[in-house]
Design a protein around this motif. Structure first.
Motif, PDB file in Angstrom:
ATOM      1  N   ASP A   1      -2.734  11.457  -1.645  1.00 43.03           N
ATOM      2  CA  ASP A   1      -3.759  10.415  -1.650  1.00 43.03           C
ATOM      3  C   ASP A   1      -4.851  10.709  -0.626  1.00 43.03           C
ATOM      4  OD1 ASP A   1      -2.162   8.947  -3.493  1.00 43.03           O
ATOM      5  OD2 ASP A   1      -0.948   8.220  -1.818  1.00 43.03           O
ATOM      6  N   ASP A   2      -6.113  10.499  -1.063  1.00 42.66           N
ATOM      7  CA  ASP A   2      -7.240  10.630  -0.147  1.00 42.66           C
ATOM      8  C   ASP A   2      -7.367   9.390   0.736  1.00 42.66           C
ATOM      9  OD1 ASP A   2      -7.896  13.085  -1.260  1.00 42.66           O
ATOM     10  OD2 ASP A   2      -9.153  12.155  -2.804  1.00 42.66           O
TER      11      ASP A   2
ATOM     12  N   LEU B   1       0.831  -1.200   0.000  1.00 39.18           N
ATOM     13  CA  LEU B   1       0.000   0.000   0.000  1.00 39.18           C
ATOM     14  C   LEU B   1       0.868   1.254   0.000  1.00 39.18           C
ATOM     15  CD1 LEU B   1      -2.589  -1.026   2.766  1.00 39.18           C
ATOM     16  CD2 LEU B   1      -2.810  -1.305   0.286  1.00 39.18           C
ATOM     17  N   ARG B   2       0.336   2.290  -0.644  1.00 40.56           N
ATOM     18  CA  ARG B   2       1.022   3.584  -0.620  1.00 40.56           C
ATOM     19  C   ARG B   2       0.048   4.619  -0.075  1.00 40.56           C
ATOM     20  NH1 ARG B   2       1.211   6.257  -6.074  1.00 40.56           N
ATOM     21  NH2 ARG B   2      -0.813   6.952  -5.297  1.00 40.56           N
TER      22      ARG B   2
ATOM     23  N   SER C   1      -8.165  -4.202  -5.390  1.00 41.10           N
ATOM     24  CA  SER C   1      -7.575  -4.393  -6.716  1.00 41.10           C
ATOM     25  C   SER C   1      -6.441  -3.405  -6.897  1.00 41.10           C
ATOM     26  CB  SER C   1      -8.634  -4.203  -7.810  1.00 41.10           C
ATOM     27  OG  SER C   1      -9.255  -2.932  -7.690  1.00 41.10           O
ATOM     28  N   VAL C   2      -5.496  -3.785  -7.727  1.00 38.68           N
ATOM     29  CA  VAL C   2      -4.306  -2.968  -7.942  1.00 38.68           C
ATOM     30  C   VAL C   2      -4.690  -1.625  -8.552  1.00 38.68           C
ATOM     31  CG1 VAL C   2      -2.079  -2.856  -9.133  1.00 38.68           C
ATOM     32  CG2 VAL C   2      -2.900  -5.036  -8.208  1.00 38.68           C
ATOM     33  N   ASP C   3      -3.974  -0.570  -8.112  1.00 39.99           N
ATOM     34  CA  ASP C   3      -4.169   0.816  -8.578  1.00 39.99           C
ATOM     35  C   ASP C   3      -5.494   1.405  -8.123  1.00 39.99           C
ATOM     36  OD1 ASP C   3      -1.711   0.822  -9.871  1.00 39.99           O
ATOM     37  OD2 ASP C   3      -2.554   0.091 -11.751  1.00 39.99           O
ATOM     38  N   SER C   4      -6.128   0.808  -7.131  1.00 40.16           N
ATOM     39  CA  SER C   4      -7.377   1.348  -6.574  1.00 40.16           C
ATOM     40  C   SER C   4      -7.201   1.587  -5.082  1.00 40.16           C
ATOM     41  CB  SER C   4      -8.541   0.376  -6.807  1.00 40.16           C
ATOM     42  OG  SER C   4      -8.743   0.156  -8.182  1.00 40.16           O
ATOM     43  N   VAL C   5      -8.025   2.493  -4.526  1.00 41.64           N
ATOM     44  CA  VAL C   5      -7.967   2.753  -3.084  1.00 41.64           C
ATOM     45  C   VAL C   5      -8.651   1.610  -2.348  1.00 41.64           C
ATOM     46  CG1 VAL C   5      -7.920   5.249  -3.401  1.00 41.64           C
ATOM     47  CG2 VAL C   5     -10.122   4.077  -3.141  1.00 41.64           C
TER      48      VAL C   5
END
Length: 359
Positions: free
Chosen positions: A286-287, A279-280, A329-333
Motif C-alpha cells: 500500500d502507498d 485501516l490496513r 470511504s471504504v476501499d479507498s486510501v
C-alpha cells in the motif's frame, strides 16, 4: 357519465414515454384531407403537363373508331377480344401517367405526415375493431361529428366552386360541342384545369385545418390522469418500496463484506462507542493506509468487537475518528491531511509488534 368524468380527469399532458409507446404502436395523427388534396394536385398536374397529348391521341383514336366502325372487324370472338385489348391499351396509355401521379401523391402525403414504419400491432386481429359499441362511438362521437361537418363543408364548397366556375364555362362547353373531337377535348381540358385549380385551393384550406385538428385531437386523446402519471413514474423509476428493499439488501451485503475485512486490518480508530474506522497498511503493498470498514453506533461496536477478537489494535481518538469518518470511504486510501496522525499510530503498532514477548 363515467366516461365524461374519466375524460374530465385527464388533465395532464402525455408523457414522453406514452407518446413514444403510442408511436411505436403505429397510432399516429393522420389527416385524410391531406391525402385527398394530394390526389387533386396529382390530377391537376396530369391535366396541365400530360393530359394534352394523351387526350389528343385518345381523341384521334376514338374519332376513327366512331367515324369508321366498319374498319374494325367484329365477326368472331377473337375480333372482339382484339378490339377490347386495343381500346384498353389506348385508354391505359392515356391514364398511365395519372395513375403513377396518384400513387406518388398518396404515398408522399402519408410520408410527409408521418414517416412510414412497419407495425405488427396494426395488423394483429383485435376484438375491439369489430366492437359495435366502439364503432358506434366512432360514428357518433366527437370525431364522427367532426368528420360529418368536414364532409358537409366539402360538399358545400364543392357545389359553390363548381357553380361559380361553370357559370362562365357553359358557353365554352356548348360552343365546343360544335367543333371537332380533338378541339373539343382541348376545351374540356381547359375547363377541367380551371375547376381543378379552384378545388385544390379550397382543399388546401380544408387540409391545413384538418392537419392542425388531427394533431390537436391526437394530443387530447393522449392526455393522462394524475394517477396514470404516478403509475408510469413508478414503472419507469421503480416502486419506492422495492427500491428501498434493494437499498437495504445492498447495505447488508456491504456491511457483511466490511466485517469480513476487519480481521485483516492493521488498526482501528474509534470514538469509544459512536465511530469506528478500520485501516490496513502494508508497506510492500500500500502507498497509503486503506479504509477496510467504517461505521457508527452498533456497526462501530461490531467493528471493535471483531477487531478485539482478532487482536487488531484499537486506538481511541475522538477528534480523529469523527473527522476521518466524514471524509473517508471504504476501499479507498485516506486523504493526505490524515497521513501524519495515522502514521504515528501505525508506528506504535509496528513498535509493539517489534517488542519481544515476555515468556
Amino acid at each position: 357519465m363515467a366516461e365524461d368524468v374519466d375524460k374530465d380527469s385527464k388533465t395532464e399532458e402525455a408523457t414522453e414515454k406514452k407518446i413514444r409507446d403510442t408511436i411505436e404502436k403505429g397510432q399516429l395523427p393522420h389527416s385524410r384531407e391531406t391525402g385527398i388534396l394530394a390526389s387533386f394536385v396529382a390530377i391537376l398536374l396530369f391535366a396541365i403537363f400530360f393530359a394534352g397529348g394523351s387526350i389528343a391521341e385518345l381523341g384521334s383514336f376514338l374519332s376513327i373508331f366512331l367515324e369508321k366502325p366498319d374498319a374494325w372487324p367484329m365477326d368472331t370472338a377473337n375480333d372482339l377480344v382484339e378490339l377490347s385489348r386495343l381500346v384498353t391499351l389506348e385508354i391505359g396509355k392515356a391514364v398511365a401517367s395519372l395513375l403513377i401521379l396518384l400513387v406518388v401523391a398518396g404515398v408522399g402525403a402519408s410520408a410527409l405526415q408521418n414517416m412510414p414504419q412497419f407495425v405488427g400491432e396494426r395488423i394483429r386481429p383485435q376484438a375491439s375493431r369489430i366492437s359495435i359499441s366502439k364503432g358506434w362511438k366512432r360514428l357518433f362521437g366527437l370525431q364522427g361529428f367532426v368528420e360529418f361537418l368536414k364532409s358537409l363543408g366539402k360538399l358545400g364548397l364543392a357545389v359553390a366552386v363548381l357553380s361559380f366556375v361553370l357559370s362562365d364555362s357553359v358557353r365554352q362547353f356548348l360552343t365546343g360541342m360544335l367543333t371537332l373531337t380533338t378541339d373539343y377535348m382541348v376545351v374540356v381540358r381547359g375547363m377541367a384545369i380551371e375547376i381543378l385549380f379552384s378545388i385544390v385551393a379550397v382543399m388546401g384550406l380544408i387540409a391545413a385545418a384538418d392537419l392542425v385538428w388531427s394533431r390537436f385531437h391526437w394530443r387530447q386523446d393522449l392526455r393522462m390522469t394524475k394517477q396514470e402519471v404516478k403509475d408510469e413514474l413508478k414503472q419507469s423509476e421503480g416502486d419506492p418500496i422495492v427500491k428501498s428493499r434493494l437499498r437495504s439488501l445492498a447495505r447488508d451485503r456491504a456491511r457483511r463484506r466490511m466485517m469480513t475485512a476487519v480481521p485483516r486490518a492493521t488498526l482501528v480508530i474509534a470514538n469509544p462507542t459512536h465511530y469506528a474506522i478500520a485501516l490496513r497498511y502494508v508497506r510492500e503493498q500500500d502507498d497509503a493506509p486503506v479504509v477496510l470498514a467504517k461505521g457508527t453506533d452498533l456497526v462501530a461496536l461490531k467493528i471493535r468487537e471483531i477487531a478485539e477478537a482478532s487482536k487488531v489494535p484499537v486506538f481511541e481518538d475522538v477528534a480523529l475518528a469523527r473527522s476521518m469518518y466524514k471524509q473517508v470511504s471504504v476501499d479507498s486510501v485516506i486523504p493526505q491531511q490524515f497521513y501524519q496522525a495515522v502514521a504515528e499510530l501505525i508506528r506504535v503498532v509496528y513498535a509493539n509488534k517489534a517488542k519481544p514477548r515476555v515468556q
